[in-house]
Scaffold this active site. Structure first.
Site, mmCIF file in Angstrom:
data_model
loop_
_atom_site.group_PDB
_atom_site.id
_atom_site.type_symbol
_atom_site.label_atom_id
_atom_site.label_comp_id
_atom_site.label_asym_id
_atom_site.label_seq_id
_atom_site.Cartn_x
_atom_site.Cartn_y
_atom_site.Cartn_z
ATOM 1 N N HIS A 101 0.839 -1.195 0.000
ATOM 2 C CA HIS A 101 0.000 0.000 0.000
ATOM 3 C C HIS A 101 0.876 1.247 0.000
ATOM 4 O O HIS A 101 2.096 1.168 0.176
ATOM 5 C CB HIS A 101 -0.952 0.012 1.202
ATOM 6 C CG HIS A 101 -0.284 -0.207 2.514
ATOM 7 N ND1 HIS A 101 -0.417 -1.361 3.242
ATOM 8 C CD2 HIS A 101 0.554 0.570 3.203
ATOM 9 C CE1 HIS A 101 0.308 -1.276 4.330
ATOM 10 N NE2 HIS A 101 0.916 -0.112 4.338
HETATM 11 C C1 T46 Z 1 3.231 0.355 6.847
HETATM 12 C C2 T46 Z 1 3.738 -0.951 7.325
HETATM 13 C C3 T46 Z 1 5.186 -0.908 7.701
HETATM 14 C C4 T46 Z 1 -4.513 -0.341 13.137
HETATM 15 O O1 T46 Z 1 -5.629 -0.532 13.666
HETATM 16 N N1 T46 Z 1 -3.684 0.651 13.607
HETATM 17 C C5 T46 Z 1 -2.469 0.899 13.079
HETATM 18 O O2 T46 Z 1 -1.754 1.814 13.536
HETATM 19 C C6 T46 Z 1 -2.040 0.095 11.970
HETATM 20 C C7 T46 Z 1 -0.677 0.331 11.338
HETATM 21 C C8 T46 Z 1 -2.866 -0.892 11.507
HETATM 22 N N2 T46 Z 1 -4.076 -1.115 12.098
HETATM 23 C C9 T46 Z 1 -4.922 -2.201 11.625
HETATM 24 C C10 T46 Z 1 -5.389 -2.048 10.179
HETATM 25 C C11 T46 Z 1 -5.522 -3.474 9.703
HETATM 26 O O3 T46 Z 1 -6.793 -3.978 10.077
HETATM 27 O O4 T46 Z 1 -4.139 -3.399 11.639
HETATM 28 C C12 T46 Z 1 -4.472 -4.227 10.530
HETATM 29 C C13 T46 Z 1 -3.217 -4.567 9.736
HETATM 30 O O5 T46 Z 1 -2.738 -3.372 9.090
HETATM 31 P P1 T46 Z 1 -1.944 -3.423 7.692
HETATM 32 O O6 T46 Z 1 -2.482 -4.497 6.848
HETATM 33 O O7 T46 Z 1 -1.967 -2.038 7.123
HETATM 34 O O8 T46 Z 1 -0.478 -3.796 8.211
HETATM 35 P P2 T46 Z 1 0.879 -3.823 7.386
HETATM 36 O O9 T46 Z 1 1.895 -4.438 8.259
HETATM 37 O O10 T46 Z 1 0.675 -4.414 6.028
HETATM 38 O O11 T46 Z 1 1.256 -2.276 7.161
HETATM 39 C C14 T46 Z 1 1.601 -1.492 8.277
HETATM 40 C C15 T46 Z 1 1.087 -0.055 8.088
HETATM 41 O O12 T46 Z 1 -0.328 -0.090 7.803
HETATM 42 C C16 T46 Z 1 1.775 0.627 6.943
HETATM 43 O O13 T46 Z 1 1.515 2.010 6.999
HETATM 44 O O14 T46 Z 1 3.966 1.129 6.249
HETATM 45 O O15 T46 Z 1 3.004 -1.481 8.443
#
Ligand code: T46
Length: 143
Positions: A57
């Site tokens: 993303h």
């Molecule tokens: C990035 C990489 C390094 C939350 O509720 N709060 C938060 O602060 C974050 C980061 C995520 N979430 C929830 C949203 C989703 O339901 O946690 C779940 C997993 O999030 P995501 O799929 O976005 O996780 P990553 O590891 O793919 O990405 C994250 C960050 O979203 C992103 O900005 O740069 O870590």
């Protein structure tokens, strides 16, 4: 603080201070001093399976600095014009990622811990989770 520029929308690697003595190493982060924005949020990824892929993303406004506090992982960056990849493995080195950069993370080592310092609270509406939509917006903003 040393800076190593990457060619992806202002991304760079930053070396944090390290205080070493026979008891081990200590690294510190001060708001505005080492991080180029006011810190609004800190989160971390852990218990990541070694074959997992995270990210996939970009963010409309969010800026972040990513650290490998333990172990290692690869980060792929793409701003729609330039691409690069970085493997983080030193807790004293952070990767600054500007807004409008697509990122993917993989090759997590066993026990890797990824800490992220972010400029804004979590906001799902800030995400591009579709690559084509991101590329279109990225190219439109450069016209
Ligand atoms: C990035 C990489 C390094 C939350 O509720 N709060 C938060 O602060 C974050 C980061 C995520 N979430 C929830 C949203 C989703 O339901 O946690 C779940 C997993 O999030 P995501 O799929 O976005 O996780 P990553 O590891 O793919 O990405 C994250 C960050 O979203 C992103 O900005 O740069 O870590």
């Amino acid at each position: 603080m040393a800076i190593h520029n990457l060619e992806v929308n202002g991304a760079y690697l930053l070396d944090l201070p390290v205080v070493s003595d026979p008891r081990g190493d200590l690294t510190f982060i001060e708001n505005q001093q080492h991080i180029p924005f006011d810190i609004a949020r800190v989160y971390y990824l852990y218990n990541v399976p070694v074959d997992a892929q995270r990210g996939g993303h970009a963010h409309r406004d969010l800026q972040q600095v990513i650290f490998a506090l333990s172990g290692s992982f690869r980060v792929l960056l793409d701003d729609g014009q330039h691409k690069t990849e970085v493997t983080l493995r030193n807790p004293g080195i952070g990767l600054y990622i500007n807004r409008m950069v697509w990122r993917e993370m993989d090759f997590f080592s066993q026990g890797a811990v990824c800490m992220v310092i972010a400029s804004n609270p979590y906001d799902e509406s800030d995400y591009y989770r579709n690559y084509e939509e991101f590329i279109e917006a990225s190219h439109a903003s450069k016209k």
